[in-house]
Design a protein around this motif. Structure first.
Motif, short mmCIF file in Angstrom:
data_model
loop_
_atom_site.label_atom_id
_atom_site.label_comp_id
_atom_site.label_asym_id
_atom_site.label_seq_id
_atom_site.Cartn_x
_atom_site.Cartn_y
_atom_site.Cartn_z
N PHE A 354 0.80 -1.23 0.00
CA PHE A 354 0.00 0.00 0.00
C PHE A 354 0.83 1.27 0.00
O PHE A 354 0.54 2.22 -0.72
N TYR A 355 1.89 1.29 0.81
CA TYR A 355 2.58 2.56 0.96
C TYR A 355 3.68 2.78 -0.08
O TYR A 355 4.34 3.80 -0.09
N VAL A 356 3.90 1.80 -0.95
CA VAL A 356 4.86 2.00 -2.04
C VAL A 356 4.12 1.76 -3.36
O VAL A 356 4.69 1.31 -4.34
N MET A 357 2.83 2.07 -3.37
CA MET A 357 2.01 1.65 -4.52
C MET A 357 2.41 2.32 -5.83
O MET A 357 2.26 1.72 -6.87
N ASN A 358 2.93 3.53 -5.78
CA ASN A 358 3.30 4.17 -7.06
C ASN A 358 4.28 3.31 -7.84
O ASN A 358 4.15 3.09 -9.03
N GLU A 359 5.29 2.88 -7.12
CA GLU A 359 6.34 2.08 -7.73
C GLU A 359 5.75 0.80 -8.32
O GLU A 359 6.20 0.32 -9.36
N ILE A 360 4.74 0.27 -7.66
CA ILE A 360 4.11 -0.96 -8.15
C ILE A 360 3.20 -0.68 -9.33
O ILE A 360 3.27 -1.35 -10.37
N ILE A 361 2.40 0.36 -9.18
CA ILE A 361 1.45 0.70 -10.26
C ILE A 361 2.20 1.01 -11.55
O ILE A 361 1.82 0.55 -12.64
#
Lengths: 365, 601
Positions: A354-361
């Motif tokens: 959840f808190y590193v979602m940008n990198e995942i998205i």
């Protein structure tokens, strides 16, 4: 009839908070009256036919800073023009400082059924440090009044603030939970360009903020608050913010007022950020942003849906965009196994994601 | 013969910043070779880069007319580059001259490159006229400098013109001295054609154009010419001279300086130093001193965005057309993908090429650590030349490694001797000699590994002598040395593009700095990244890039999805500039950051 969400922007505040980069200006009677004239004009021009309004949201700025009559006129006009669902969620953002019994009563009478307090912190020192004009006690008073009239109250907290640590956040959470409110938003501070915090060179301690976030998630879970979106927690599903869900699900919404955004029939529209242009403008205050291409629409869908705990409905995504997401991204999904999961045919973030979602998205786009 | 008596072919030599280009400009002005409209500071430096950096890279000859005593003389000024990287180019242009003007700064006196250039001129049998420049400056001490020239160089400076090129003072005396003191050419017009190519350039319409000094004979459009080194023949299309723009002429005859174009497609076929003769009527002896240009420094050049490989390839091909000293061949790196291993004359040449690629061809580049050429002797008695650390044979098969050496001459005020000696020692230099030029300057000689000199020696010298020391070097063979390959492991894997050759004594410190720099320049990612520096299998330094903890857009303000999308798109765009190495993403800045590491860090 198509569901519609309405956002109304009230760009006035008594003082600018040190972290705020939203479009807002200092409150003055003259400005407010001109602004509301323009706002009513804009609403009046909008064609509501074919829509059923499921939510209305007064955001800002500080909607509670203006006279309640102003808000009520807007609501009256919308009611006159649009078909509003009986269960519509109608929210107004309030600063504890400008909230009063009088306002609570008239808001309730006008059909507003949800109050969202900008609390940010319960530590008076921190509140002062970031330029908030209320204290914790003022909030307590406002909250107790609100509870007399409303059964759906939300409070916003910010993490990553100057002076904040794990202990102060724990106190914040304990206090807010003990008040028996239904909804809590926890936003990570981002030091935006042009804000006072940025000018003084304040830097967010990202590791500490990540710790605060995960502490908050754990604590709130223990108290029965479910994280239904990265920044939003509610006691029961029925207290989820329906208005925000429209954004995350790419539903239709219309934004009225300065700098407001709309997404209608696959068109994104952005209103001007200039007060002068807005109060003088007729149609030129609106700028049509390009309608998202199908590939962009798909990316938006992923980007928005992954914010929620429900995640992305893979089947409907594939059908809508004629894709096969899981096999297209199988390499990435394998690599991101620690952060993503597929559950009930939905792609969801795991807790670690959840808190590193940008990198995942970004890797899924 | 009368014609040749009215010709003077000369060059100007000087230490950097002593005013060579300014004097050239004044001579051109004085002889009214260029109209005022065309006047532009430093006329001969036509590349933007040359003007910006205040250096001369490409040679430009210019023909001037000057009337003395009722006789009109033709003066051919052949410019020379002013940097040690281009010593070979200097020596070639000297060969095209009969004499040289030696410019010495009246405030600075004789400097290291003054000496180096004078020696080159003497080797080429040039008559030398000393000229003392910058006499307008309050700190000028022309008499001292004259004495220095006599004592240190052994040239008679009693008649040396005292000038200020900047202020235009006494320029005429220089022109008079050129005519009175420099010898005219003395070739035979009726002998077989013999031209020295001292430079060449690429013209989009004419192809490769040779800059030549005609020694003997005559050449004109239609002459069938032959390059003596390559044996290739061409039909001469056009000859001409420079004023300073190329201007066609009927013919070039013995003693003339000008250009020859012959629809030559590739500049490599017009090798500077080569001799042009007439096919079928060849000169007996070609000009001496032709050598193939050897690269001194090598580096990998890769596009920052891998999809731009073909753009880089095209750009290098085009640059190669105009720069025969540039060598390149394809290279494949596990970390950087497809790129080129390029050879340069020196570090300045390397920087210039990189800058031209970026500016003129709009490319974003990643370059790898520069390397010199090592001789690796294997246990089986064979020797391999290694210009890329990745090609180093397995350690067990290496008997010993030799590295290229230079002899460096440094001239400095005595107060910096201590600091410079320290620097030279740090650079693994061996002290050879020290002489006092006068009470104010000392000349020091060191033998030092090229690798140490080429990378950041000059910056170190400048900072430790507050800019007062000057230096020059020449290659001086090979020497056995305890070189090792320093590797960097990212997430446990050797990243080939980060490997470098280094002396064992320095490996430990360099490894530590490398790891630190990389840690600073590799952003946090979803997973923790160990960074290790290693020699052979032995880890000598370790750092860790901690896992990313926070990368989230908090608020979806008022339905403003576009803002959020823009941020993500930027992030996605940023990824394109990252190199995927295993599961690690490395930004180009990380590769570039380690290039700036000097021993002073």
């Amino acid at each position: 009839m198509k569901p519609l969400a309405i956002y109304v922007h009230i760009p006035f505040c008594k003082a600018r908070c040190y972290y705020c980069s939203f479009v807002s200006s200092l409150y003055s009677l003259d400005r407010v009256s001109k602004y509301f004239d323009a706002l009513l004009r804009e609403i009046d021009l909008f064609d509501f036919s074919g829509f059923v309004v499921n939510s209305i949201y007064f955001g800002g700025g500080t909607p509670s800073v203006v006279k309640q009559e102003n808000i009520l006129t807007v609501l009256d006009l919308i009611k006159k023009k649009a078909f509003i669902s009986a269960e519509a969620e109608i929210t107004i953002e309030c600063n504890p400082e400008s909230f009063s019994r009088e306002k609570a009563m008239s808001f309730k009478k006008a059909g507003i059924n949800r109050i969202s307090f900008g609390l940010q912190s319960t530590d008076d020192k921190i509140l002062k440090r970031i330029g908030r004009i209320h204290t914790y006690n003022v909030f307590l008073k406002a909250c107790s009044i609100a509870k007399e009239y409303f059964s759906n109250i939300s409070a916003d907290l910010i993490i990553g603030l100057p002076g904040q640590d794990k202990r102060s956040l724990k106190t914040d959470l304990e206090r807010v939970v003990s008040l028996g409110i239904e909804h809590i938003s926890i936003y990570g501070l981002k030091v935006e360009e042009g804000t006072l915090l940025q000018k003084e060179g304040y830097k967010v301690d990202e590791d500490l903020t990540a710790d605060l976030y995960s502490n908050a998630v754990d604590y709130l879970a223990g108290k029965g608050f479910i994280r239904y979106e990265v920044s939003n927690f509610s006691k029961e599903d029925k207290y989820r913010s329906r208005h925000n869900f429209t954004y995350w699900n790419r539903g239709d919404y219309v934004g009225f007022g300065l700098s407001a955004h709309s997404f209608i029939n696959n068109y994104r529209i952005e209103n001007t950020c200039s007060y002068i242009d807005y109060i003088e403008g007729e149609t030129e205050c609106k700028r049509l942003l390009i309608s998202p291409l199908e590939s962009e629409a798909a990316e938006e869908t992923i980007m928005l849906a992954l914010r929620t705990s429900d995640g992305l409905d893979i089947k409907s995504f594939n059908e809508k965009f004629n894709r096969d997401l899981l096999s297209e991204k199988s390499g990435q999904l394998k690599q991101l196994d620690k952060f993503l999961k597929v559950e009930d045919n939905r792609l969801k973030l795991k807790d670690d994601g959840f808190y590193v979602m940008n990198e995942i998205i970004v890797r899924l786009l | 013969m009368d014609r040749q008596k009215r010709i003077r072919n000369f060059c100007i030599i000087a230490h950097i910043d002593h005013g060579k280009s300014t004097l050239a400009d004044r001579l051109i002005e004085m002889t009214e070779t260029v109209s005022d409209r065309e006047l532009q500071e430093q006329l001969l430096d036509s590349m933007d880069l040359e003007r910006e950096r205040g250096i001369t890279i490409k040679l430009t000859p210019v023909k001037m007319y000057y009337n003395k005593g009722g006789v009109e003389y033709e003066l051919n000024l052949i410019d020379t580059p002013g940097h040690v990287d281009f010593t070979y180019e200097v020596s070639r242009s000297l060969k095209a001259c009969d004499g040289a003007i030696l410019v010495v700064d009246a405030t600075q006196g004789v400097e290291a490159q003054t000496l180096a250039n004078v020696y080159l001129a003497i080797e080429n049998d040039l008559e030398i006229i000393p000229v003392i420049n910058k006499i307008d400056l309050p700190s000028a001490r022309p008499e001292d400098v004259k004495k220095e020239i006599e004592d240190v160089i052994g040239l008679d400076a009693s008649d040396a013109p005292l000038v200020s090129a900047k202020e235009g003072i006494n320029i005429q005396a220089v022109l008079d001295a050129v005519i009175d003191k420099l010898p005219p050419p003395s070739g035979k017009e009726d002998a077989p054609l013999k031209c020295l190519i001292f430079d060449s350039y690429y013209d989009n319409y004419k192809g490769a154009v040779c800059l030549v000094r005609v020694i003997d004979g005559e050449v004109k459009a239609g002459t069938k010419i032959k390059m003596m080194a390559s044996g290739r023949t061409y039909d001469c299309v056009e000859v001409g001279t420079f004023s300073p723009q190329p201007k066609p002429a009927k013919s070039l005859r013995a003693g003339d300086v000008g250009y020859i174009s012959a629809s030559i497609k590739v500049i490599a076929e017009t090798a500077p130093g080569d001799t042009i003769t007439e096919a079928g009527r060849e000169t007996e002896r070609p000009c001496e001193g032709y050598k193939e240009i050897q690269s001194v420094v090598y580096s990998g050049i890769f596009p920052a965005d891998g999809s731009h490989y073909n753009d880089l390839k095209d750009a290098l091909e085009k640059l190669k057309l105009s720069d025969a000293a540039l060598h390149y061949e394809p290279e494949v790196s596990a970390a950087l993908g497809f790129g080129f291993r390029c050879g340069f004359l020196g570090l300045l040449h390397m920087e210039i090429i990189q800058e031209r690629l970026e500016r003129e061809y709009n490319l974003d580049l990643i370059t790898t650590s520069p390397s010199v050429t090592y001789h690796v002797h294997k246990t089986d008695g064979s020797m391999v030349v290694v210009t890329n650390p990745c090609n180093l044979p397995p350690v067990t098969s290496i008997s010993y490694i030799e590295e290229p050496m230079v002899k460096a001459d440094i001239i400095t005020p005595p107060e910096y001797i201590g600091a410079i000696m320290e620097l030279c020692q740090e650079k693994r230099g061996t002290f050879l000699d020290m002489q006092y030029i006068d009470a104010r300057r000392v000349r020091m000689s060191y033998r030092s590994p090229l690798a140490e000199i080429v990378f950041d020696f000059f910056d170190g010298l400048k900072s430790r002598s507050r800019g007062y020391a000057s230096f020059d070097y020449e290659l001086d063979g090979y020497q056995k040395s305890d070189m090792v390959k320093l590797d960097v492991l990212l997430n446990g894997e050797i990243c080939d593009a980060l490997s470098l050759m280094i002396h064992r004594d320095k490996a430990q410190a360099r490894g530590r700095i490398l790891a630190e720099k990389l840690k600073e320049n590799i952003p946090r990612q979803l997973f923790e990244i160990p960074i290790q520096a290693a020699i052979g299998g032995k880890i000598i330094a370790r750092e860790t890039v901690k896992a990313l903890r926070k990368d989230v857009l908090a608020k979806c303000y008022g339905g403003d999805v576009t803002r959020k999308k823009k941020l993500l798109e930027k992030q996605k765009e940023g990824k394109k500039r990252m190199r995927q190495f295993g599961s690690v993403e490395i930004p180009s800045e990380a590769f570039m950051s380690i290039l700036k590491i000097g021993d002073d860090n």
